[in-house]
Write a protein that holds these residues in place. Sequence first.
Motif, PDB file in Angstrom:
ATOM      1  N   UNK A 174       0.825  -1.211   0.000  1.00  0.00           N
ATOM      2  CA  UNK A 174       0.000   0.000   0.000  1.00  0.00           C
ATOM      3  C   UNK A 174       0.862   1.265   0.000  1.00  0.00           C
ATOM      4  N   UNK A 175       2.075   1.140   0.557  1.00  0.00           N
ATOM      5  CA  UNK A 175       2.992   2.280   0.593  1.00  0.00           C
ATOM      6  C   UNK A 175       3.805   2.413  -0.695  1.00  0.00           C
ATOM      7  N   UNK A 176       3.537   1.539  -1.658  1.00  0.00           N
ATOM      8  CA  UNK A 176       4.206   1.668  -2.952  1.00  0.00           C
ATOM      9  C   UNK A 176       5.142   0.539  -3.317  1.00  0.00           C
ATOM     10  N   UNK A 177       5.362  -0.435  -2.418  1.00  0.00           N
ATOM     11  CA  UNK A 177       6.240  -1.559  -2.743  1.00  0.00           C
ATOM     12  C   UNK A 177       5.554  -2.506  -3.731  1.00  0.00           C
ATOM     13  N   UNK A 178       6.323  -3.036  -4.657  1.00  0.00           N
ATOM     14  CA  UNK A 178       5.824  -4.123  -5.482  1.00  0.00           C
ATOM     15  C   UNK A 178       5.935  -5.424  -4.699  1.00  0.00           C
ATOM     16  N   UNK A 179       5.387  -6.485  -5.248  1.00  0.00           N
ATOM     17  CA  UNK A 179       5.459  -7.769  -4.537  1.00  0.00           C
ATOM     18  C   UNK A 179       6.903  -8.230  -4.402  1.00  0.00           C
ATOM     19  N   UNK A 180       7.685  -8.076  -5.472  1.00  0.00           N
ATOM     20  CA  UNK A 180       9.089  -8.473  -5.412  1.00  0.00           C
ATOM     21  C   UNK A 180       9.847  -7.607  -4.415  1.00  0.00           C
ATOM     22  N   UNK A 181       9.558  -6.310  -4.415  1.00  0.00           N
ATOM     23  CA  UNK A 181      10.212  -5.415  -3.464  1.00  0.00           C
ATOM     24  C   UNK A 181       9.851  -5.783  -2.031  1.00  0.00           C
ATOM     25  N   UNK A 182       8.597  -6.180  -1.809  1.00  0.00           N
ATOM     26  CA  UNK A 182       8.182  -6.604  -0.472  1.00  0.00           C
ATOM     27  C   UNK A 182       8.928  -7.866  -0.043  1.00  0.00           C
ATOM     28  N   UNK A 184      12.054  -8.733  -0.940  1.00  0.00           N
ATOM     29  CA  UNK A 184      13.439  -8.432  -0.594  1.00  0.00           C
ATOM     30  C   UNK A 184      13.551  -7.541   0.639  1.00  0.00           C
ATOM     31  N   UNK A 185      12.601  -6.607   0.801  1.00  0.00           N
ATOM     32  CA  UNK A 185      12.728  -5.629   1.877  1.00  0.00           C
ATOM     33  C   UNK A 185      12.014  -6.035   3.166  1.00  0.00           C
TER      34      UNK A 185
END
Length: 276
Positions: A174-182, A184-185
Amino acid sequence: MSGLFSSKRLRWFAAAIVILNGVFPALWILFTSLKTENELTQKPITYWPHEPTIGNFISAFQDQPLLTFLTNSLIVAGLSTLLSLFISALAAYAIARLRLRFRGLILTAIIGVSMFPLVTLMVPLFEIMRSLGLLNSYWALVLPYTVLNLPICTLMMVSFFQDIPRDIENAAMLDGCTRISALWRIVLPLAAPGVATAAILAFVNSWDEFLLALSMNSAVAYRTLPVGIQLYQGEFAFPWPIISAALVVAIVPIVVLIVIFQEKVVSGLTSGGLKG
């Protein structure tokens, strides 16, 4: 009370056997590496070296290119571990989070593949590496080791990813992360004990492997430690003190890794055991 006491004694006895089985061989190799050839063959047997010497370690590096073997093992094990973790993280995240139609079948297939004996895969893997022109190179071992490490790494990460609440990822997206970014982060840092445990297992499996390393790379320049150590053995001579010194050198990197990641590995193994 007597039953409880007996149970405690049994647990302590079992723990002592496990410790003795793991520590005694390592100590024996260490003590042998510090002995001279004469002291090793004298009777009665001496367990503690009376005149410790580091000459065997010097000979181990002089008689064979041990530093080259060590470097090759570090490169091969390191690259295969990184590739295994990268691919396993993606696969485990898909299995744990996406609505896969045949999820149970996929997990069963992964478990089944992990049970294949290595000896049954040697000929196909050798033919593939030869057809690709990768024999006598680092990739001749990195690629097969990655494939062999994928099942255990994937299964371990799946068990950890499943216990991470989805709400955390949803909030990140919801804060702008993509699924892949979520992944890794958010997910991987939260599953750090499982990732560390998978990394250690993959590294040790690649570090200790012998059969593929012997088959794929015949050139001395690309030989790893397990294969290189056998070169110390002559046709009629077994220089056990020098071989033991080379084995100690081979054990050191594993011990260092375990010490550095001890807390995460213990946490990962314990959590994995509780989840099972």
